[in-house]
Design a protein around this motif. Structure first.
Motif, short mmCIF file in Angstrom:
data_model
loop_
_atom_site.label_atom_id
_atom_site.label_comp_id
_atom_site.label_asym_id
_atom_site.label_seq_id
_atom_site.Cartn_x
_atom_site.Cartn_y
_atom_site.Cartn_z
N ALA A 31 0.84 -1.20 0.00
CA ALA A 31 0.00 0.00 0.00
C ALA A 31 0.88 1.26 0.00
O ALA A 31 0.60 2.21 -0.72
N GLU A 32 1.94 1.22 0.77
CA GLU A 32 2.87 2.37 0.80
C GLU A 32 3.55 2.54 -0.55
O GLU A 32 3.72 3.66 -1.04
N ALA A 33 3.94 1.44 -1.18
CA ALA A 33 4.56 1.52 -2.50
C ALA A 33 3.59 2.10 -3.52
O ALA A 33 3.98 2.90 -4.38
N ILE A 34 2.32 1.74 -3.42
CA ILE A 34 1.31 2.28 -4.33
C ILE A 34 1.10 3.77 -4.08
O ILE A 34 1.00 4.56 -5.02
N ARG A 35 1.09 4.17 -2.81
CA ARG A 35 0.96 5.61 -2.52
C ARG A 35 2.15 6.39 -3.06
O ARG A 35 2.00 7.51 -3.57
N LYS A 36 3.34 5.81 -2.99
CA LYS A 36 4.52 6.47 -3.56
C LYS A 36 4.40 6.55 -5.08
O LYS A 36 4.79 7.56 -5.67
N LEU A 37 3.87 5.51 -5.70
CA LEU A 37 3.63 5.53 -7.15
C LEU A 37 2.66 6.66 -7.50
O LEU A 37 2.88 7.40 -8.46
N ILE A 38 1.61 6.81 -6.71
CA ILE A 38 0.63 7.88 -6.95
C ILE A 38 1.30 9.24 -6.78
O ILE A 38 1.12 10.13 -7.62
N ASP A 39 2.08 9.41 -5.73
CA ASP A 39 2.79 10.69 -5.53
C ASP A 39 3.73 10.98 -6.70
O ASP A 39 3.83 12.13 -7.15
N LYS A 40 4.41 9.95 -7.19
CA LYS A 40 5.30 10.14 -8.33
C LYS A 40 4.49 10.55 -9.56
O LYS A 40 4.88 11.46 -10.30
N GLY A 41 3.34 9.90 -9.77
CA GLY A 41 2.47 10.26 -10.89
C GLY A 41 1.98 11.69 -10.80
O GLY A 41 1.95 12.41 -11.81
N VAL A 42 1.63 12.13 -9.61
CA VAL A 42 1.20 13.52 -9.41
C VAL A 42 2.32 14.48 -9.76
O VAL A 42 2.12 15.46 -10.49
N ASN A 49 5.16 15.65 -17.70
CA ASN A 49 6.09 14.65 -18.22
C ASN A 49 5.32 13.38 -18.61
O ASN A 49 5.26 12.40 -17.86
N ILE A 50 4.74 13.40 -19.78
CA ILE A 50 3.89 12.31 -20.25
C ILE A 50 4.69 11.01 -20.43
O ILE A 50 4.22 9.93 -20.05
N GLY A 51 5.89 11.10 -20.96
CA GLY A 51 6.71 9.91 -21.18
C GLY A 51 6.96 9.14 -19.89
O GLY A 51 6.75 7.93 -19.82
N GLU A 52 7.40 9.84 -18.86
CA GLU A 52 7.67 9.18 -17.58
C GLU A 52 6.37 8.74 -16.90
O GLU A 52 6.33 7.72 -16.23
N LEU A 53 5.31 9.50 -17.08
CA LEU A 53 4.01 9.14 -16.52
C LEU A 53 3.53 7.81 -17.09
O LEU A 53 3.04 6.95 -16.36
N ILE A 76 -4.59 12.52 -24.96
CA ILE A 76 -5.51 13.21 -24.04
C ILE A 76 -4.71 13.99 -23.00
O ILE A 76 -5.04 15.15 -22.68
N LEU A 77 -3.66 13.38 -22.45
CA LEU A 77 -2.83 14.08 -21.47
C LEU A 77 -2.19 15.32 -22.09
O LEU A 77 -2.14 16.38 -21.46
N TRP A 78 -1.69 15.20 -23.30
CA TRP A 78 -1.07 16.34 -23.97
C TRP A 78 -2.07 17.49 -24.09
O TRP A 78 -1.74 18.64 -23.79
N ARG A 79 -3.29 17.17 -24.51
CA ARG A 79 -4.31 18.22 -24.63
C ARG A 79 -4.66 18.82 -23.28
O ARG A 79 -4.81 20.04 -23.16
N ALA A 80 -4.79 17.99 -22.26
CA ALA A 80 -5.14 18.48 -20.93
C ALA A 80 -4.04 19.40 -20.39
O ALA A 80 -4.31 20.47 -19.84
N PHE A 81 -2.78 18.99 -20.54
CA PHE A 81 -1.68 19.81 -20.05
C PHE A 81 -1.60 21.13 -20.79
O PHE A 81 -1.30 22.17 -20.20
N ASN A 82 -1.88 21.13 -22.08
CA ASN A 82 -1.91 22.39 -22.83
C ASN A 82 -3.06 23.28 -22.38
O ASN A 82 -2.91 24.50 -22.33
N TYR A 83 -4.18 22.70 -22.06
CA TYR A 83 -5.33 23.47 -21.59
C TYR A 83 -5.03 24.15 -20.26
O TYR A 83 -5.28 25.34 -20.08
#
Length: 174
Positions: A31-42, A49-53, A76-83
Motif C-alpha cells: 500500500a505504501e509503494a502504491i501511494r509512492k507511485l501515486i505521488d510520483k504520478g502527481v 512529463n507524459i513519457g515518464e508518466l 488526451i494528457l497532452w491536450r489536458a496539459f496544454n489546456y
C-alpha cells in the motif's frame, strides 16, 4: 522503534514477532509503494512529463471513459496539459486496497487541478477529509476522482486501468 522493541524479546519470541511482522506488513508495504507511485504520478503530471508518466502503466493499460489505450491516453494528457498550462495537483490521502494474492490492488484518488497561480494553504490540513476540501475550494478548481486497478509486475506496481470521473457538484460522473 520496532527494532528496539524486538531486541528486548527472548530469541524465539523475536523470531515469531519478525515472522508475524513480515506477514502483516507486506500488504502495508505494498500500500505504501502504491501511494509512492501515486505521488510520483502527481509530480510527473505537474511537470507535464507524459513519457515518464506512461512508464507507471502496464503495456495493456486502459483509461476510461473512452476505452483509451496508451497512445490515446498520451494524446488526451497532452491536450489536458496544454489546456491547464502550469498547474498544481492537490489531493488527500489516497485509498489503497491490496488483494490477498499480493499481485493486484485498487486505489482511489480524489484530486484538484489548480492553475499554478492559485493557492489554498489550508488544504494540507484536510488531507484526510475530502468534504472539508470541497468547502475550502468551492468552485475555484476542477475536482476529479481517479480510480485505479494496479498490477504487480516484476516486483513493481503499475497502473493497469484508470477511470477518471469529474465532480459535477452532485457526484462523480464518468
Amino acid at each position: 522503534m520496532v527494532r528496539r522493541k524486538l531486541a528486548t524479546l527472548p530469541g524465539i519470541c523475536r523470531i515469531a514477532a519478525l515472522l508475524f511482522l513480515g506477514l502483516s506488513c507486506s500488504k502495508g508495504d505494498d500500500a505504501e509503494a502504491i501511494r509512492k507511485l501515486i505521488d510520483k504520478g502527481v509530480a510527473l503530471g505537474e511537470k507535464h512529463n507524459i513519457g515518464e508518466l506512461m512508464k507507471l502503466a502496464t503495456e495493456d493499460f486502459i483509461a476510461l471513459p473512452g476505452d483509451l489505450d496508451r497512445r490515446s491516453t498520451r494524446a488526451i494528457l497532452w491536450r489536458a496539459f496544454n489546456y491547464y498550462g502550469a498547474l498544481k495537483i492537490v489531493h488527500p490521502w489516497p485509498s489503497v486496497e491490496v488483494e490477498p494474492d499480493g499481485k493486484r490492488a485498487s486505489a482511489g484518488l480524489p484530486f484538484l487541478i489548480l492553475r499554478e497561480d492559485r493557492s489554498f494553504p489550508k488544504l494540507k490540513d484536510f488531507s484526510h477529509d475530502p468534504k472539508r476540501w470541497l468547502e475550502e475550494i468551492g468552485e475555484n478548481a476542477d475536482l476529479y476522482r481517479l480510480d485505479m486497478e494496479l498490477a504487480k509486475e516484476n516486483g513493481r506496481w503499475l497502473v493497469r486501468r484508470a477511470v477518471l470521473k469529474r465532480f459535477t457538484g452532485w457526484s462523480f460522473q464518468e
